[in-house]
Structures are given as C-alpha cells and as structure tokens.
Scaffold this active site. Structure first.
Site, PDB file in Angstrom:
ATOM      1  N   ASN A 120       0.878  -1.229  -0.130  1.00 43.53           N
ATOM      2  CA  ASN A 120       0.076   0.066   0.006  1.00 43.53           C
ATOM      3  C   ASN A 120       0.976   1.180  -0.057  1.00 43.53           C
ATOM      4  OD1 ASN A 120      -1.656   2.131   0.679  1.00 43.53           O
ATOM      5  ND2 ASN A 120      -2.124   1.176   2.293  1.00 43.53           N
ATOM      6  N   LYS A 144       0.061   4.167  -0.389  1.00 46.98           N
ATOM      7  CA  LYS A 144      -0.466   5.271   0.244  1.00 46.98           C
ATOM      8  C   LYS A 144      -0.237   6.574  -0.655  1.00 46.98           C
ATOM      9  CE  LYS A 144      -0.347   3.421   4.990  1.00 46.98           C
ATOM     10  NZ  LYS A 144      -0.317   3.569   6.420  1.00 46.98           N
ATOM     11  N   HIS A 156      -9.582   0.836   4.624  1.00 46.95           N
ATOM     12  CA  HIS A 156      -8.130   1.219   5.514  1.00 46.95           C
ATOM     13  C   HIS A 156      -8.549   2.028   6.655  1.00 46.95           C
ATOM     14  CE1 HIS A 156      -4.367   2.420   6.370  1.00 46.95           C
ATOM     15  NE2 HIS A 156      -3.861   1.364   5.881  1.00 46.95           N
ATOM     16  N   GLU A 164      -7.197   4.653   7.460  1.00 46.52           N
ATOM     17  CA  GLU A 164      -7.123   5.965   7.525  1.00 46.52           C
ATOM     18  C   GLU A 164      -8.359   6.365   6.724  1.00 46.52           C
ATOM     19  OE1 GLU A 164      -3.037   5.790   5.402  1.00 46.52           O
ATOM     20  OE2 GLU A 164      -2.302   5.210   7.454  1.00 46.52           O
ATOM     21  N   GLU A 180      -5.726  -4.995  10.601  1.00 48.92           N
ATOM     22  CA  GLU A 180      -4.504  -4.058  10.783  1.00 48.92           C
ATOM     23  C   GLU A 180      -4.831  -3.327  11.958  1.00 48.92           C
ATOM     24  OE1 GLU A 180      -2.580  -2.812   7.120  1.00 48.92           O
ATOM     25  OE2 GLU A 180      -4.164  -1.664   6.981  1.00 48.92           O
ATOM     26  N   GLY A 195       2.401   2.348  10.895  1.00 47.77           N
ATOM     27  CA  GLY A 195       3.175   3.255  10.778  1.00 47.77           C
ATOM     28  C   GLY A 195       3.814   3.754  12.030  1.00 47.77           C
ATOM     29  N   SER A 236       3.144  -2.122  10.538  1.00 47.98           N
ATOM     30  CA  SER A 236       4.573  -2.271  10.887  1.00 47.98           C
ATOM     31  C   SER A 236       5.125  -3.565  10.461  1.00 47.98           C
ATOM     32  CB  SER A 236       4.979  -1.676  12.054  1.00 47.98           C
ATOM     33  OG  SER A 236       4.498  -0.431  12.337  1.00 47.98           O
TER      34      SER A 236
HETATM   35  P1  PGA Z   1       2.717   0.465   7.805  1.00 52.28           P
HETATM   36  O1  PGA Z   1       1.219   0.496   7.100  1.00 52.28           O
HETATM   37  O2  PGA Z   1       3.432  -0.906   7.192  1.00 52.28           O
HETATM   38  O3  PGA Z   1       3.654   1.662   7.386  1.00 52.28           O
HETATM   39  O4  PGA Z   1       2.343   0.126   9.277  1.00 52.28           O
HETATM   40  C1  PGA Z   1       0.453  -0.549   7.004  1.00 52.28           C
HETATM   41  C2  PGA Z   1      -0.881  -0.056   6.410  1.00 52.28           C
HETATM   42  O5  PGA Z   1      -1.368   0.987   6.699  1.00 52.28           O
HETATM   43  O6  PGA Z   1      -1.563  -0.838   5.473  1.00 52.28           O
END
Ligand code: PGA
Length: 249
Positions: free
Chosen positions: A10, A12, A96, A98, A166, A172, A211
């Site tokens: 992803n 982003k 997601h 976000e 997640e 993140g 992460s």
């Molecule tokens: P990350 O993000 O691996 O940077 O923690 C995962 C995601 O948001 O899908």
C-alpha cells in the site's frame, strides 16, 4: 486447505510518476516468475496507468487504494470500480483505517465499496482493526466483528475477497502486534466468516498489516491463520518489499 499467501504493498499518497515507474519496475524484476505468493502493489490513482504498464506480463498484480461505492455519475472526485478494472486493477483496498478515521467511511460504506469492486470483477481487500483504546478495554474482537457486520448481515462476502487485519496502533508506528496477538484476531475473524459459510471461511485469505518489516514478517506469516501481509512503509523500497514477499515461503 492451502491458501496461497498474498503480500500487498500500500503505497498510500507517496511517489511521483518517475519514482513509481522505477519502484514498479524493480519489484516486477525482483519478483521474477514467482507463483508461490501473490504480489500486489497499490499506487495512488494517478500513477495506476504508469504502474500498469510496468507490471504488465509480470507476476505482480495491480491494486488501487480505494474505490467509489457508486457505479457512475455525479460523484465529483470519485473513481468507479469499472474504471479501475479497465486500467488493469485486479484488487482494491477498501476500508483502510486511514479512510475510516480521516474520511469518515462507515462499515456500511466499506461493504458497499467491496460489493462494487466484486461486481466489477476485482478482489476487494477489506481492512478491519481496532484502535489502541479498544484493545486496552478488551474490545478488539467485538470491534472487528462489528466491522464485518454488514457482510454477515448480507450472508455473503464478494467472491475471493481478502480480509486485512490491521491494528490501528501498529500502523506506521513501528509497533507490531505479536504473532500470537495477530493469530488470535485472525482466528476470530475466520470464526466470523464461518457464520457466513464455513467453506468461504476456510478459503479466505486473512492478511496482517501494521509495521510489517523484513525482520518480523516471517514469524507473523508462520501463524496458522495469517496468510500474508498488507505492507505500508516497507512497500516503498523494492528490496524490503521483496524480502517480505519471500518471507511467506
Ligand atoms: P505500515 O502501514 O506497514 O507502514 O505500518 C500498513 C498499512 O497502513 O497498510
């Protein structure tokens, strides 16, 4: 039953035309003819066309990061599932955290997006996960079960749909769920899917995200109900992403 592992990058809201082209090229070259693991990369919408060209004919599939629940019409700024399919997307991430947190997407809207994706011939990657406060009050399973509620109410998942667990506190942040924490939630999710259809529950791939890095991927992927990963930060570096793909073996 054997579920083929899947690793999804992803990206982003990162990249330029040039950097996306290079990253896609490096990932496609590094993936070679791999078939033991499915590999998907999800660039931002304006970069989909460029990346589609780069991964065409490779073992890497294209995905988008979100989709409209509507088929067409007066929805300024939205992108329909058929548009994404036409440009070469086989997958699309929906719900997601976000999107849920920053753009107010409800579980009902997420389910509608997943249905729209399925109807257009794409595989939705349906994200669920709890915030830290939910985990601290012991409500993790309750929260993810509620997020899957519309699918249970409909009595169906879109064909081939993928679930991504997640934990929001792990995205993140550099903080990862332990393999046992992930396994517990993945098993519970499979239990929820079994109330729809035990065969679907058995066949559905449930990815872990939050992460995931080259040095923690293998221990997560070894868990019985963890069928791969949804990767954010580490998907922006071809070598790290490919190393995570290799950790599914
Ligand atoms: P990350 O993000 O691996 O940077 O923690 C995962 C995601 O948001 O899908």
């Amino acid at each position: 039953m054997a579920r083929r592992p899947l690793v999804v990058g992803n990206w982003k809201m990162n990249g330029t035309l040039e950097s996306a082209r290079q990253l896609a090229r490096d990932i496609a070259a590094g993936a070679g003819g791999v078939t033991a693991v499915g590999i998907v990369i999800c660039p931002p919408h304006p970069l989909l066309g460029t990346v589609a060209t780069e991964v065409d004919g490779s073992s890497v599939s294209l995905g988008a990061q979100t989709v409209s629940e509507f088929a067409q019409g007066a929805y300024t700024g939205e992108t329909s599932a058929s548009m994404l399919r036409e440009i070469g997307c086989e997958f699309v991430i929906v719900g997601h955290s976000e999107r849920r947190q920053l753009f107010g997407e409800s579980s009902a809207a997420v389910a509608a997006k997943a249905q729209a994706a399925g109807a257009a011939g794409m595989v939705p990657i349906i994200c669920v996960g709890e915030v830290l406060e939910d985990r601290q009050r012991g409500a993790t399973i309750e929260v993810v079960t509620a997020q899957l509620g519309p699918f249970v109410a409909n009595g169906a998942l879109p064909s081939g749909a993928v679930i991504a667990y997640e934990p929001v506190w792990a995205i993140g942040t550099g903080e990862t769920a332990t393999p046992e924490q992930a396994q517990d939630v993945h098993a519970a999710i499979r239990g929820v899917l079994a109330t729809i259809d035990p065969a679907v529950a058995d066949a559905t791939r449930i990815l872990y995200g939050g992460s995931v890095k080259p040095d923690n991927a293998r221990e997560l992927f070894l868990m019985a109900d963890v069928d791969g990963g949804l990767i954010g930060g580490a998907s922006l570096k071809a070598d790290e992403f490919l190393s995570i793909c290799g950790a599914t073996a």
